[in-house]
Design a protein around this motif. Structure first.
Motif, PDB file in Angstrom:
ATOM      1  N   ILE A  98      12.284   1.655  -7.311  1.00  0.00           N
ATOM      2  CA  ILE A  98      11.247   2.314  -7.562  1.00  0.00           C
ATOM      3  C   ILE A  98      10.956   2.434  -8.978  1.00  0.00           C
ATOM      4  O   ILE A  98      11.789   2.223  -9.727  1.00  0.00           O
ATOM      5  N   GLY A  99       9.684   2.460  -9.304  1.00  0.00           N
ATOM      6  CA  GLY A  99       9.401   2.353 -10.864  1.00  0.00           C
ATOM      7  C   GLY A  99       8.450   3.629 -11.227  1.00  0.00           C
ATOM      8  O   GLY A  99       7.624   4.037 -10.509  1.00  0.00           O
ATOM      9  N   LEU A 100       8.692   4.245 -12.414  1.00  0.00           N
ATOM     10  CA  LEU A 100       7.982   5.291 -12.972  1.00  0.00           C
ATOM     11  C   LEU A 100       6.924   4.471 -13.686  1.00  0.00           C
ATOM     12  O   LEU A 100       7.238   3.710 -14.594  1.00  0.00           O
ATOM     13  N   GLU A 123      13.179  16.286  -2.229  1.00  0.00           N
ATOM     14  CA  GLU A 123      13.679  14.970  -1.589  1.00  0.00           C
ATOM     15  C   GLU A 123      12.638  14.151  -1.885  1.00  0.00           C
ATOM     16  O   GLU A 123      11.299  14.480  -2.268  1.00  0.00           O
ATOM     17  N   VAL A 124      13.131  12.922  -1.997  1.00  0.00           N
ATOM     18  CA  VAL A 124      12.123  11.627  -2.282  1.00  0.00           C
ATOM     19  C   VAL A 124      11.607  10.916  -1.155  1.00  0.00           C
ATOM     20  O   VAL A 124      12.415  10.753  -0.272  1.00  0.00           O
ATOM     21  N   TRP A 125      10.400  10.820  -0.662  1.00  0.00           N
ATOM     22  CA  TRP A 125       9.774  10.263   0.300  1.00  0.00           C
ATOM     23  C   TRP A 125       8.935   9.032   0.257  1.00  0.00           C
ATOM     24  O   TRP A 125       8.257   9.009  -0.783  1.00  0.00           O
ATOM     25  N   ILE A 126       9.090   8.165   0.823  1.00  0.00           N
ATOM     26  CA  ILE A 126       8.351   6.976   0.889  1.00  0.00           C
ATOM     27  C   ILE A 126       7.248   6.924   2.049  1.00  0.00           C
ATOM     28  O   ILE A 126       7.500   6.800   3.134  1.00  0.00           O
ATOM     29  N   TYR A 127       5.904   6.721   1.427  1.00  0.00           N
ATOM     30  CA  TYR A 127       4.757   6.816   2.421  1.00  0.00           C
ATOM     31  C   TYR A 127       4.208   5.258   2.653  1.00  0.00           C
ATOM     32  O   TYR A 127       4.065   4.716   1.645  1.00  0.00           O
ATOM     33  N   GLY A 128       3.571   5.039   3.653  1.00  0.00           N
ATOM     34  CA  GLY A 128       2.875   3.810   3.970  1.00  0.00           C
ATOM     35  C   GLY A 128       3.998   2.532   3.792  1.00  0.00           C
ATOM     36  O   GLY A 128       3.010   1.313   3.606  1.00  0.00           O
ATOM     37  N   MET A 129       5.107   2.511   4.037  1.00  0.00           N
ATOM     38  CA  MET A 129       5.915   1.331   3.813  1.00  0.00           C
ATOM     39  C   MET A 129       5.946   0.780   5.184  1.00  0.00           C
ATOM     40  O   MET A 129       6.347   1.278   6.255  1.00  0.00           O
ATOM     41  N   HIS A 130       5.517  -0.515   5.576  1.00  0.00           N
ATOM     42  CA  HIS A 130       5.190  -1.100   6.953  1.00  0.00           C
ATOM     43  C   HIS A 130       6.581  -2.022   7.286  1.00  0.00           C
ATOM     44  O   HIS A 130       6.829  -2.926   6.403  1.00  0.00           O
ATOM     45  N   VAL A 190       7.275   7.922   7.627  1.00  0.00           N
ATOM     46  CA  VAL A 190       7.508   8.437   6.150  1.00  0.00           C
ATOM     47  C   VAL A 190       9.151   8.238   6.388  1.00  0.00           C
ATOM     48  O   VAL A 190       9.690   8.677   7.221  1.00  0.00           O
ATOM     49  N   ARG A 191       9.685   7.768   5.352  1.00  0.00           N
ATOM     50  CA  ARG A 191      11.236   7.512   5.063  1.00  0.00           C
ATOM     51  C   ARG A 191      11.737   8.002   4.131  1.00  0.00           C
ATOM     52  O   ARG A 191      11.101   8.012   2.931  1.00  0.00           O
ATOM     53  N   LYS A 192      13.045   8.493   4.118  1.00  0.00           N
ATOM     54  CA  LYS A 192      13.646   9.279   2.783  1.00  0.00           C
ATOM     55  C   LYS A 192      14.267   8.454   2.210  1.00  0.00           C
ATOM     56  O   LYS A 192      15.129   7.345   2.697  1.00  0.00           O
ATOM     57  N   LEU A 193      14.059   8.690   0.920  1.00  0.00           N
ATOM     58  CA  LEU A 193      14.838   7.795  -0.188  1.00  0.00           C
ATOM     59  C   LEU A 193      16.338   8.532  -0.678  1.00  0.00           C
ATOM     60  O   LEU A 193      16.003   9.903  -0.676  1.00  0.00           O
ATOM     61  N   LEU A 194      17.319   7.699  -0.825  1.00  0.00           N
ATOM     62  CA  LEU A 194      18.410   8.298  -1.355  1.00  0.00           C
ATOM     63  C   LEU A 194      18.486   8.277  -2.659  1.00  0.00           C
ATOM     64  O   LEU A 194      19.053   7.184  -2.995  1.00  0.00           O
ATOM     65  N   LEU A 195      18.668   9.322  -3.293  1.00  0.00           N
ATOM     66  CA  LEU A 195      18.970   9.490  -4.993  1.00  0.00           C
ATOM     67  C   LEU A 195      19.941  10.746  -5.007  1.00  0.00           C
ATOM     68  O   LEU A 195      20.026  11.396  -4.443  1.00  0.00           O
ATOM     69  N   GLU A 207       0.637  -1.282  -0.002  1.00  0.00           N
ATOM     70  CA  GLU A 207      -0.008   0.160  -0.052  1.00  0.00           C
ATOM     71  C   GLU A 207       0.853   1.211   0.112  1.00  0.00           C
ATOM     72  O   GLU A 207       0.460   2.320   0.146  1.00  0.00           O
ATOM     73  N   SER A 208       1.970   1.262  -0.242  1.00  0.00           N
ATOM     74  CA  SER A 208       3.031   2.213  -0.031  1.00  0.00           C
ATOM     75  C   SER A 208       3.127   3.148  -1.551  1.00  0.00           C
ATOM     76  O   SER A 208       2.829   2.736  -2.442  1.00  0.00           O
ATOM     77  N   PHE A 209       3.499   4.324  -1.353  1.00  0.00           N
ATOM     78  CA  PHE A 209       3.586   5.226  -2.539  1.00  0.00           C
ATOM     79  C   PHE A 209       4.738   6.128  -2.168  1.00  0.00           C
ATOM     80  O   PHE A 209       5.316   6.444  -1.108  1.00  0.00           O
ATOM     81  N   ILE A 210       5.151   6.667  -3.360  1.00  0.00           N
ATOM     82  CA  ILE A 210       6.423   7.783  -3.167  1.00  0.00           C
ATOM     83  C   ILE A 210       6.069   9.003  -3.895  1.00  0.00           C
ATOM     84  O   ILE A 210       5.316   9.215  -4.784  1.00  0.00           O
ATOM     85  N   ARG A 211       6.410  10.126  -2.973  1.00  0.00           N
ATOM     86  CA  ARG A 211       6.405  11.541  -3.488  1.00  0.00           C
ATOM     87  C   ARG A 211       7.767  12.186  -3.640  1.00  0.00           C
ATOM     88  O   ARG A 211       8.619  11.748  -2.841  1.00  0.00           O
TER      89      ARG A 211
END
Length: 155
Positions: free
Chosen positions: A122-124, A58-65, A82-87, A49-53
């Motif tokens: 992550i996928g576009l 900065e890139v953040w991932i929401y709903g990752m359990h 909410v966790r930060k993705l490193l790109l 159920e997670s998504f990325i914004r």
């Protein structure tokens, strides 16, 4: 101590492949606390159920359990935080420009260990319509039926 090489899958998002056409994939690191990494080593993660914004560059991932680590006591973090993705910055800019197109979104596809680091693929993605999903299910059923017939013939 020798490094373990290779990839160990932690979580896979099959729902994303069902709901979206994946146009491009990127590999990102993820900023985690120590107890979260220990929990991931035990395979306790879900990205269904997670998504990325992308917010403020900065890139953040929401709903990752990530389930709390049993022996973590006070050091455990909120499982749905909410966790930060490193790109790299150029990758983030490239993603932002592609997301400006209508109908594109970012979804997490899988979480895995690459050597000793936790990575998120992550996928576009572009959303599928209902008839696209039906076509995929029909193709899968046809392939399964053909494999079944092949197996019966070769016995």
């Amino acid at each position: 101590m020798a490094k373990k090489s290779g990839i160990k899958l932690i979580a896979n998002n099959k729902k994303a492949y069902h709901d979206y056409f994946i146009e491009d994939t990127y590999e990102a690191g993820i900023a985690l606390a120590g107890t979260e990494v220990k929990s991931l080593r035990m395979g306790k993660c879900s990205v269904k159920e997670s998504f990325i914004r992308i917010e403020k560059g900065e890139v953040w991932i929401y709903g990752m359990h990530i389930s709390p680590y049993e022996k973590g006591n006070i050091f455990n973090k909120d499982p749905l935080r909410v966790r930060k993705l490193l790109l790299h910055t150029y990758e983030i800019r490239k993603l932002e420009s592609k997301l400006a197109e209508k109908g594109l979104t970012l979804v997490p596809l899988r979480v895995y260990f690459k050597d000793s680091l936790v990575k998120v693929e992550i996928g576009l993605a572009r959303g599928k319509k209902l008839y696209d999903k039906r076509q995929d299910i029909a193709k899968k059923d046809q392939r399964r039926e053909a494999e079944r017939e092949f197996k019966v013939r070769n016995l």
